[in-house]
Write an enzyme that holds these catalytic residues in place. Structure first.
Site, PDB file in Angstrom:
ATOM      1  N   LYS A  54       0.888  -1.177  -0.168  1.00 37.61           N
ATOM      2  CA  LYS A  54       0.086   0.100   0.075  1.00 37.61           C
ATOM      3  C   LYS A  54       0.783   1.189  -0.026  1.00 37.61           C
ATOM      4  O   LYS A  54       1.747   1.324   0.681  1.00 37.61           O
ATOM      5  CB  LYS A  54      -0.935  -0.237   1.318  1.00 37.61           C
ATOM      6  CG  LYS A  54      -2.065   1.264   1.512  1.00 37.61           C
ATOM      7  CD  LYS A  54      -2.839   0.913   2.600  1.00 37.61           C
ATOM      8  CE  LYS A  54      -3.811   2.125   2.779  1.00 37.61           C
ATOM      9  NZ  LYS A  54      -4.412   1.555   4.045  1.00 37.61           N
ATOM     10  N   LEU A  89      -6.235   8.787   3.415  1.00 31.80           N
ATOM     11  CA  LEU A  89      -6.789   7.368   3.825  1.00 31.80           C
ATOM     12  C   LEU A  89      -8.094   7.319   4.800  1.00 31.80           C
ATOM     13  O   LEU A  89      -8.670   6.191   5.101  1.00 31.80           O
ATOM     14  CB  LEU A  89      -5.570   7.015   4.862  1.00 31.80           C
ATOM     15  CG  LEU A  89      -4.277   7.079   4.381  1.00 31.80           C
ATOM     16  CD1 LEU A  89      -3.045   5.969   5.341  1.00 31.80           C
ATOM     17  CD2 LEU A  89      -4.092   6.135   2.986  1.00 31.80           C
ATOM     18  N   SER A 132      -9.110   2.029   2.872  1.00 29.59           N
ATOM     19  CA  SER A 132      -8.199   2.986   2.107  1.00 29.59           C
ATOM     20  C   SER A 132      -7.053   2.185   1.285  1.00 29.59           C
ATOM     21  O   SER A 132      -6.343   2.374   0.508  1.00 29.59           O
ATOM     22  CB  SER A 132      -7.360   3.947   2.700  1.00 29.59           C
ATOM     23  OG  SER A 132      -6.752   3.101   3.772  1.00 29.59           O
ATOM     24  N   VAL A 141      -7.825   1.686   9.795  1.00 29.41           N
ATOM     25  CA  VAL A 141      -8.102   2.140  11.164  1.00 29.41           C
ATOM     26  C   VAL A 141      -9.575   2.319  11.244  1.00 29.41           C
ATOM     27  O   VAL A 141      -9.984   3.169  11.841  1.00 29.41           O
ATOM     28  CB  VAL A 141      -7.412   3.645  11.124  1.00 29.41           C
ATOM     29  CG1 VAL A 141      -8.277   4.593  10.016  1.00 29.41           C
ATOM     30  CG2 VAL A 141      -7.343   4.233  12.344  1.00 29.41           C
ATOM     31  N   GLY A 142     -10.512   1.762  10.204  1.00 27.14           N
ATOM     32  CA  GLY A 142     -11.780   1.990  10.307  1.00 27.14           C
ATOM     33  C   GLY A 142     -12.541   0.700   9.578  1.00 27.14           C
ATOM     34  O   GLY A 142     -13.872   0.829   9.003  1.00 27.14           O
ATOM     35  N   GLY A 143     -11.713  -0.134   8.973  1.00 19.95           N
ATOM     36  CA  GLY A 143     -12.164  -1.072   7.809  1.00 19.95           C
ATOM     37  C   GLY A 143     -11.342  -1.175   6.532  1.00 19.95           C
ATOM     38  O   GLY A 143     -11.659  -1.715   5.708  1.00 19.95           O
ATOM     39  N   SER A 144     -10.184  -0.515   6.641  1.00 19.44           N
ATOM     40  CA  SER A 144      -9.473  -0.061   5.364  1.00 19.44           C
ATOM     41  C   SER A 144      -8.640  -1.269   4.872  1.00 19.44           C
ATOM     42  O   SER A 144      -8.279  -1.282   3.651  1.00 19.44           O
ATOM     43  CB  SER A 144      -8.359   0.987   5.707  1.00 19.44           C
ATOM     44  OG  SER A 144      -9.062   1.990   5.856  1.00 19.44           O
TER      45      SER A 144
END
Length: 528
Positions: free
Chosen positions: A91, A140, A166, A187-190
């Site tokens: 990434k 992101l 992201s 960090v939230g589903g990335s």
């Protein structure tokens, strides 16, 4: 990339790249280590395929040209690591020496990383060959994949849909078969959005199980919502192989803040029946018909296989999203987030957060108060994006800790091993994630709790699922709910995943559960 792939084809016209690309990672890795498959055949097969997928989806930001040199060094390696000769995609936000980590910002161009991130160093010591970097959304903080430098990445399964974010470039490249193993962040589903949207697997470990040294963050320094580095691959066995390789002495010596916990083979290979909690909805984001069906069908398959399924009641997810996640990530009122965008806002990607973060405190308070009766969720987000005092931030961190212990107590009271949860799906249309930041509730909960969570594709959207969307109202029946149903539409034939969750530091148990789900789903789908 094109020149490299062309050169190899001319020199080795008889190499069957199709058969190489069809090998699962564990088998490919065995053949590479046994010497029955030359590393350059594998490398150039993937360079060629990655180039094709990049042309179709715009998922690659850079070819790491030194990978060709590394390939020649790999041939001379005496000690062959677990990932010997395996090409790996990385990434954009993960540092590779001599290359930019842009996070989609023009201001970060031509600022090459001085050294490899720890995770890339470990991959190389294990014999892997990082060969491309992949696209991300600007900052992101989005689950789409678009920025001003590289543009929009598309879903390889349907170009009008987002690949998620992201780690969206990773999802698109792996989903299209242009990489066999990728490394992203979450960090939230990335990690989980791109995997679910592109029909592959991924695991978000506990935040500190893998080193984050040399990994750039969207919001630097916040501790409320735990970020993690993790792998994406076509199947669960590949994720396990990657974690075996990464959880090595090299990782622990290069970053002593990472707990020295090697991969627990006994837990991963156990066959004892599991006690599994489950829920179909979080009562915040109404699941699409396909999401609900994915959980129900998986529950039934697990019960038929001898596991015990126990209903788990989720409460106050709205409070977690607004007061822990939004407030925690934007505890400075969003001022550091806004600064990043100075002079280069990519319209739509960061959506509502950017505009709210810019608003003065008095305006947020006023709008929150006025909008509460009509759009309660919008009102709550505005209220959550205020600037906090140090005392308030400490209080918030304490509250999150308490919530985590309460959640674990509820889990232990039911004597659970793991949890089966919905995963947002199918992939939304391009541009919708920026309008639907609230739909991260299913994934972000487990960043706030810092639990390991993985996704496994289990089904495809049917005509019947599409038909049932006509009855979709949502729990709030607000603008967001009306927009979400539009974003779901037109997804027939697209994959839908479930989320598999374990308690902190139990990545191997999470993978073992994911493997079980994958095996049962594949068996069922092969009979259909």
């Amino acid at each position: 990339m094109e020149a490299a792939a062309q050169r190899f084809r001319e020199q080795h016209p008889s190499v069957n790249t199709v058969s190489i690309l069809s090998l699962p990672l564990p088998e490919l890795s065995r053949k590479l280590r046994a010497g029955s498959l030359p590393p350059d055949h594998v490398f150039y097969a993937y360079v060629g395929k990655a180039l094709q997928i990049a042309t179709e989806t715009n998922c690659i930001t850079e070819f790491l040209q030194e990978s060709e040199t590394q390939l020649h060094r790999a041939k001379l390696m005496e000690k062959q690591g677990l990932l010997y000769g395996v090409p790996v995609s990385i990434k954009d936000s993960i540092d590779c020496q001599g290359h930019d980590s842009t996070l989609g910002f023009i201001k970060n161009l031509n600022k090459p990383a001085a050294e490899d991130s720890v995770v890339v160093q470990v991959l190389k010591r294990q014999g892997a060959i990082p060969f491309v970097k992949t696209n991300v959304p600007q900052s992101l903080i989005s689950y789409d994949c678009k920025n001003l430098i590289f543009g929009q990445t598309c879903n390889p399964l349907l170009y009008t849909r987002t690949p998620g974010g992201s780690s969206g470039g990773e999802g698109a490249l792996l989903g299209g078969g242009g990489s066999i193993l990728g490394i992203g962040t979450d960090v939230g589903g990335s990690l989980r959005f791109p995997a679910a949207f592109c029909g592959i697997c991924a695991i978000k470990p506990t935040g500190n199980r893998l080193s984050k040294r040399g990994v750039m963050a969207g919001v630097v320094g916040q501790k409320a919502v735990a970020a993690a580095v993790g792998p994406l691959a076509k199947d669960v066995e590949s994720l396990a192989l990657c974690l075996r390789a990464l959880l090595s002495e090299d990782m622990f010596s290069l970053d002593s803040t990472v707990p020295p916990l090697p991969f627990n083979e006994e837990v991963y290979s156990s066959t004892k029946p599991l006690r599994i909690g489950y829920y179909e909805t979080d009562f915040f984001t109404m699941p699409s018909p396909a999401m609900r069906r994915a959980v129900r069908e998986t529950k039934q398959l697990l019960e038929e296989a001898g596991h015990t399924l126990v209903p788990f009641e989720l409460t106050n997810v709205d409070y977690v999203i607004f007061n822990y996640c939004v407030r925690g990530m934007f505890a400075d009122g969003g001022s550091s987030f806004v600064r990043k965008f100075k002079g280069e806002l990519e319209k739509g990607g960061a959506g509502i957060f950017f505009w709210l973060a810019k608003a003065p405190h008095w305006l947020k308070t006023l709008l929150s108060w006025i909008s509460k009766p009509f759009v309660p969720r919008f009102s709550s987000i505005m209220r959550s994006m205020k600037e906090n005092t140090v005392d308030e931030v400490w209080g918030l961190h304490h509250e999150i800790q308490d919530f985590c212990h309460q959640f674990i107590a509820q889990w232990k009271k039911l004597n659970l091993d793991v949890m089966l949860c919905p995963m947002l799906g199918p992939a939304l249309g391009i541009g919708y994630p920026g309008k639907l930041s609230v739909a991260v509730s299913y994934t972000m909960l487990y960043n706030a709790l810092d639990f390991p969570a993985g996704v496994v594709p289990v089904t495809l959207v049917t005509d019947e699922d599409e038909e049932q969307l006509k009855d979709y109202k949502g729990y709030y029946q607000d603008w967001w709910d009306r927009t979400l149903v539009k974003a779901f539409r037109g997804g027939v034939g697209m994959p839908v995943a479930v989320q598999c969750v374990a308690l902190p530091w139990q990545e191997e148990l999470c993978l073992r559960f994911m493997k079980e789900v994958e095996t049962l789903s594949l068996k069922k789908n092969s009979f259909l």
